[in-house]
Design a protein around this motif. Structure first.
Motif, PDB file in Angstrom:
ATOM      1  N   ILE A  12     -10.107  18.269  11.413  1.00 54.90           N
ATOM      2  CA  ILE A  12     -10.113  18.902  12.729  1.00 54.90           C
ATOM      3  C   ILE A  12      -9.295  18.092  13.725  1.00 54.90           C
ATOM      4  CG2 ILE A  12     -11.614  19.489  14.683  1.00 54.90           C
ATOM      5  CD1 ILE A  12     -13.731  20.247  12.540  1.00 54.90           C
ATOM      6  N   ILE A  13      -9.447  16.759  13.668  1.00 53.97           N
ATOM      7  CA  ILE A  13      -8.676  15.910  14.582  1.00 53.97           C
ATOM      8  C   ILE A  13      -7.174  16.074  14.332  1.00 53.97           C
ATOM      9  CG2 ILE A  13      -8.154  13.519  15.217  1.00 53.97           C
ATOM     10  CD1 ILE A  13     -11.130  12.923  14.621  1.00 53.97           C
ATOM     11  N   THR A  14      -6.804  16.087  13.035  1.00 51.98           N
ATOM     12  CA  THR A  14      -5.378  16.244  12.711  1.00 51.98           C
ATOM     13  C   THR A  14      -4.849  17.569  13.233  1.00 51.98           C
ATOM     14  OG1 THR A  14      -6.002  15.187  10.637  1.00 51.98           O
ATOM     15  CG2 THR A  14      -3.726  15.892  10.845  1.00 51.98           C
ATOM     16  N   LEU A  15      -5.603  18.630  13.004  1.00 55.10           N
ATOM     17  CA  LEU A  15      -5.161  19.948  13.465  1.00 55.10           C
ATOM     18  C   LEU A  15      -5.008  19.964  14.986  1.00 55.10           C
ATOM     19  CD1 LEU A  15      -7.227  22.386  11.214  1.00 55.10           C
ATOM     20  CD2 LEU A  15      -4.809  21.813  11.052  1.00 55.10           C
ATOM     21  N   PHE A  16      -5.941  19.308  15.675  1.00 57.89           N
ATOM     22  CA  PHE A  16      -5.881  19.241  17.131  1.00 57.89           C
ATOM     23  C   PHE A  16      -4.608  18.512  17.582  1.00 57.89           C
ATOM     24  CE2 PHE A  16      -6.802  16.552  20.886  1.00 57.89           C
ATOM     25  CZ  PHE A  16      -6.846  17.557  21.837  1.00 57.89           C
ATOM     26  N   LEU A  17      -4.356  17.337  16.946  1.00 59.24           N
ATOM     27  CA  LEU A  17      -3.171  16.562  17.316  1.00 59.24           C
ATOM     28  C   LEU A  17      -1.889  17.347  17.062  1.00 59.24           C
ATOM     29  CD1 LEU A  17      -4.024  12.949  16.127  1.00 59.24           C
ATOM     30  CD2 LEU A  17      -3.872  13.842  18.458  1.00 59.24           C
ATOM     31  N   VAL A  18      -1.872  18.040  15.926  1.00 63.82           N
ATOM     32  CA  VAL A  18      -0.686  18.832  15.606  1.00 63.82           C
ATOM     33  C   VAL A  18      -0.464  19.905  16.660  1.00 63.82           C
ATOM     34  CG1 VAL A  18       0.170  20.567  14.009  1.00 63.82           C
ATOM     35  CG2 VAL A  18      -0.667  18.409  13.136  1.00 63.82           C
ATOM     36  N   SER A  19      -1.554  20.542  17.100  1.00 67.61           N
ATOM     37  CA  SER A  19      -1.396  21.597  18.095  1.00 67.61           C
ATOM     38  C   SER A  19      -0.901  21.013  19.420  1.00 67.61           C
ATOM     39  CB  SER A  19      -2.709  22.364  18.289  1.00 67.61           C
ATOM     40  OG  SER A  19      -3.612  21.598  19.042  1.00 67.61           O
ATOM     41  N   VAL A  20      -1.411  19.830  19.791  1.00 72.42           N
ATOM     42  CA  VAL A  20      -0.945  19.193  21.030  1.00 72.42           C
ATOM     43  C   VAL A  20       0.538  18.867  20.918  1.00 72.42           C
ATOM     44  CG1 VAL A  20      -1.127  17.139  22.483  1.00 72.42           C
ATOM     45  CG2 VAL A  20      -3.190  18.233  21.638  1.00 72.42           C
ATOM     46  N   LEU A  21       0.923  18.301  19.773  1.00 76.97           N
ATOM     47  CA  LEU A  21       2.322  17.924  19.575  1.00 76.97           C
ATOM     48  C   LEU A  21       3.238  19.139  19.611  1.00 76.97           C
ATOM     49  CD1 LEU A  21       2.256  15.113  16.883  1.00 76.97           C
ATOM     50  CD2 LEU A  21       2.948  14.955  19.281  1.00 76.97           C
ATOM     51  N   SER A  22       2.802  20.224  18.933  1.00 71.44           N
ATOM     52  CA  SER A  22       3.727  21.358  18.928  1.00 71.44           C
ATOM     53  C   SER A  22       3.754  22.033  20.284  1.00 71.44           C
ATOM     54  CB  SER A  22       3.422  22.363  17.804  1.00 71.44           C
ATOM     55  OG  SER A  22       2.064  22.537  17.648  1.00 71.44           O
ATOM     56  N   PHE A  23       2.715  21.833  21.083  1.00 70.88           N
ATOM     57  CA  PHE A  23       2.769  22.337  22.461  1.00 70.88           C
ATOM     58  C   PHE A  23       3.717  21.474  23.294  1.00 70.88           C
ATOM     59  CE2 PHE A  23       1.239  22.362  26.856  1.00 70.88           C
ATOM     60  CZ  PHE A  23       1.291  23.715  27.120  1.00 70.88           C
ATOM     61  N   LEU A  24       3.522  20.156  23.190  1.00 71.01           N
ATOM     62  CA  LEU A  24       4.314  19.233  24.015  1.00 71.01           C
ATOM     63  C   LEU A  24       5.806  19.294  23.681  1.00 71.01           C
ATOM     64  CD1 LEU A  24       2.177  15.989  24.346  1.00 71.01           C
ATOM     65  CD2 LEU A  24       2.787  17.652  26.100  1.00 71.01           C
ATOM     66  N   ALA A  25       6.105  19.386  22.383  1.00 73.80           N
ATOM     67  CA  ALA A  25       7.510  19.362  21.966  1.00 73.80           C
ATOM     68  C   ALA A  25       8.313  20.418  22.706  1.00 73.80           C
ATOM     69  CB  ALA A  25       7.614  19.576  20.459  1.00 73.80           C
ATOM     70  N   PHE A  26       7.680  21.569  22.943  1.00 71.07           N
ATOM     71  CA  PHE A  26       8.422  22.648  23.569  1.00 71.07           C
ATOM     72  C   PHE A  26       8.327  22.646  25.093  1.00 71.07           C
ATOM     73  CE2 PHE A  26       7.966  23.751  19.219  1.00 71.07           C
ATOM     74  CZ  PHE A  26       9.220  24.233  18.900  1.00 71.07           C
ATOM     75  N   GLN A  27       7.674  21.604  25.616  1.00 73.24           N
ATOM     76  CA  GLN A  27       7.634  21.472  27.071  1.00 73.24           C
ATOM     77  C   GLN A  27       8.822  20.677  27.585  1.00 73.24           C
ATOM     78  OE1 GLN A  27       5.253  22.981  29.035  1.00 73.24           O
ATOM     79  NE2 GLN A  27       4.835  23.912  27.054  1.00 73.24           N
ATOM     80  N   ILE A  28       9.409  19.862  26.701  1.00 74.40           N
ATOM     81  CA  ILE A  28      10.485  18.998  27.186  1.00 74.40           C
ATOM     82  C   ILE A  28      11.855  19.655  27.048  1.00 74.40           C
ATOM     83  CG2 ILE A  28       9.260  16.835  26.776  1.00 74.40           C
ATOM     84  CD1 ILE A  28      10.807  16.599  24.152  1.00 74.40           C
ATOM     85  N   ILE A  29      11.862  20.909  26.594  1.00 71.76           N
ATOM     86  CA  ILE A  29      13.153  21.582  26.438  1.00 71.76           C
ATOM     87  C   ILE A  29      13.758  21.856  27.804  1.00 71.76           C
ATOM     88  CG2 ILE A  29      14.224  23.720  25.668  1.00 71.76           C
ATOM     89  CD1 ILE A  29      11.881  23.802  23.623  1.00 71.76           C
ATOM     90  N   PRO A  30      15.022  21.493  27.956  1.00 76.14           N
ATOM     91  CA  PRO A  30      15.667  21.766  29.238  1.00 76.14           C
ATOM     92  C   PRO A  30      15.908  23.267  29.421  1.00 76.14           C
ATOM     93  CG  PRO A  30      17.245  20.858  27.667  1.00 76.14           C
ATOM     94  CD  PRO A  30      15.911  20.820  27.009  1.00 76.14           C
ATOM     95  N   GLY A  31      16.063  23.683  30.659  1.00 79.95           N
ATOM     96  CA  GLY A  31      16.373  25.089  30.931  1.00 79.95           C
ATOM     97  C   GLY A  31      15.148  25.871  31.353  1.00 79.95           C
TER      98      GLY A  31
END
Lengths: 319, 273
Positions: A12-31
């Motif tokens: 569960i912790i891993t799944l949570f971290l993965v979801s946070v990471l895949s959310f964050l990764a797409f927040q830093i996209i320019p534009g």
């Protein structure tokens, strides 16, 4: 029991971290997303309205919670690129829904091929004393691992599609229309995915069998008069197959990755093709969800493999 | 295997070196000279099968495929070099520190590395590319990140093995600084293991780069790459099968060269022990 609780907690912790990471990764996209959907000539009011519709005016933490809870409820957001009609946006769920079975079936057939061919091949290889066969298998498996899956796909298309005319390249049949024609078409991409995996798994099984053959219990069995065949099948293979279980888990992850590429070669309307086209058109909600999905599948596969391994090998349970 | 144990060179190394040599020569040559211009089009030369004038034939625009393959080898080779360079340097830095010092940082970093390592590298590269966008430099960054964990793992293992070796303990007692111990005393001793993973890294980098280019999200036109040539060629499989075979076989050749070298190095290492 504590083992399972621990294991599930980590999952569960891993799944949570993965979801946070895949959310964050797409927040830093320019534009600015809103600009790219509406174009630069939209009125500020319309921009503001869309921003509210997409929830982009809220702080990041709030947005993550909305996004994650949406996913748990089966609401995956809306695509930036595809739309149902002029006024309605395309929900990602609908976009993925009919593409998922294509990828699942492709993966399943590939894995069946891999296991079906790799295990007899690996056992045959480990058991053989024929130097020619040993050498031939060595070259074949090494070669199969050096061919990228998309080139293999092209070779399969050329050989079976154009020369032998066993299928018409590009003439994909939807599973909704004719399920067996669909499976028949999938056999060819599945061959392209499976061949390198067969090579890898057979090599791995052969090496693990050869290691086991040097174990003490083999000498004991031999001195008791057991035949080579019964030592191999009754004693050695049971032990040699154990690491293969973990290896097959890895192969499943590789098959998922392989299908992303091979779907492109055979123009299959699967998840992989959607992912690539969404990356090309920068349709981030779709990319985000697909990557999260694929990651979760891989993590779950590893989890299941761990559990199976533990069930199969009592030595681990003692620890 | 055993009887060749005392030899310094083995067949794998020799075959691998020859195969890699051909690639190296072609890619350096392509910087200055190709038999024809890789971009010169000619309607009269459309889809000519392989001949003396055009050893790999010509494509749908009448371009010489051999010249294009040469250029593409150069591009793929260069990208793979940078990918391996980036991931190995990162791998050494992270692996050295976590392996030598251990502790909480090590635990956390290894958790992440293990998680990422189980992941197909092309998927990871896709994530990075989708965030950064397409293009040559982004391919290097994406694959560089994707391959770092495997280097971290190898380097860390070696640093753990060597950190309590006698000569390291002595160096510590003599008051050698930590960077000195890490990079002057331990690092040179892990290279034999390290070269094997560099070659495997190459192998994977070539496969992954050509995969991304094939998918159209790697190196962008007008640069010719093996992957993008294959995806162009796929449409003409019926009329000009040689168009697809040339870049495809070249990829296999490059991957095999790296695989042979890695096998050769690890056998040589085993025979020395």
């Amino acid at each position: 029991m504590t083992y399972f609780i621990k294991k599930i907690a980590t999952l569960i912790i891993t799944l949570f971290l993965v979801s946070v990471l895949s959310f964050l990764a797409f927040q830093i996209i320019p534009g600015d997303v809103v600009n790219s959907i509406l174009g630069t000539e939209a009125t500020p009011e319309r921009e503001q309205q869309l921003r509210e519709e997409l929830g982009l005016d809220k702080p990041p933490v709030q947005r993550y919670i909305n996004w994650a809870s949406g996913i748990l409820h089966g609401d995956l957001g809306v695509s930036y690129r595809y739309s149902k009609n002029m006024n309605e946006m395309m929900p990602v769920t609908e976009l993925i829904g009919d593409k998922l079975p294509v990828t699942l079936w492709l993966g399943l057939i590939s894995i069946i091929f891999t296991v079906l061919f790799a295990i007899p091949l690996g056992v045959l290889w480990a058991g053989t004393k024929n130097r020619f066969l040993d050498g031939a298998l060595n070259v074949l498996t090494q070669g199969s691992m050096a061919i990228p899956s998309f080139f293999l796909g092209i070779l399969v298309t050329y050989l079976f599609g154009i020369i032998f005319k066993m299928f018409i390249p590009g003439a994909y049949v939807s599973y909704k229309k004719d399920f067996w024609a669909f499976v028949l078409y999938l056999i060819f991409p599945a061959i392209a995915i499976a061949i390198p995996k067969i090579g890898m798994t057979a090599r791995f099984l052969r090496n693990s069998t050869l290691t086991e053959l040097r174990a003490d219990y083999v000498r004991t069995a031999k001195s008791k008069g057991a035949s080579d065949k019964s030592i191999l099948f009754k004693h050695v293979l049971r032990n040699a197959m154990l690491p293969v279980v973990t290896f097959v888990g890895m192969i499943i992850a590789e098959v998922i990755a392989g299908s992303i590429v091979v779907e492109q070669v055979f123009s299959l309307p699967g998840v992989g093709r959607l992912l690539i086209s969404s990356i090309s058109t920068r349709d981030f909600p779709v990319v985000q969800v697909l990557i999260l999905y694929i990651t979760m599948v891989v993590i779950l596969v590893y989890f299941v493999v761990d559990v199976i391994y533990r069930e199969l090998d009592p030595r681990i349970r003692v620890e | 295997m055993m009887k060749k144990g005392s030899k310094k060179l083995n067949n794998y190394l020799i075959i691998g070196a020859v195969m890699a040599g051909v690639i190296l020569i072609l890619s350096i040559l392509s910087l200055f000279w190709t038999p024809y211009s890789p971009t010169a089009m000619s309607a009269a030369l459309k889809f000519k099968p392989p001949s003396f004038a055009h050893p790999f034939g010509t494509d749908n625009f009448g371009r010489d495929i051999f010249s294009r393959v040469m250029k593409a080898i150069g591009t793929s080779f260069l990208i793979s070099v940078f990918v391996v360079l980036m991931s190995s340097v990162l791998g050494i830095l992270i692996g050295a520190v976590t392996g030598y010092f251990g502790g909480l940082v090590d635990t956390v970093v290894m958790r992440i590395v293990d998680a990422v390592n189980g992941f197909p590298s092309i998927l990871l590269a896709l994530v990075v590319i989708s965030v950064l966008g397409k293009g040559r430099a982004n391919v290097v960054v994406a694959l560089g990140i994707a391959f770092t964990p495997s280097f971290v793992r190898i380097v860390r293992g070696e640093f753990i093995r060597l950190r309590d070796a006698d000569y390291i303990v002595r160096a510590r007692l003599m008051g050698a600084s930590k960077p000195r111990i890490l990079f002057l005393h331990i690092l040179p001793n892990i290279f034999s293991v390290f070269w094997v993973s560099v070659m495997i890294g190459f192998n994977n980098a070539i496969l992954a780069e050509s995969g991304l280019s094939y998918l159209g999200i790697g190196v962008q036109a007008p640069d010719a790459t093996l992957g993008s040539m294959l995806s162009d060629a796929q449409g003409y499989l019926g009329t000009a099968p040689w168009y697809a075979l040339a870049p495809g076989i070249t990829i296999v050749w490059m991957v095999l060269a790296a695989a042979m070298l890695s096998e050769g190095i690890s056998r040589r290492k085993k025979s020395q022990m």
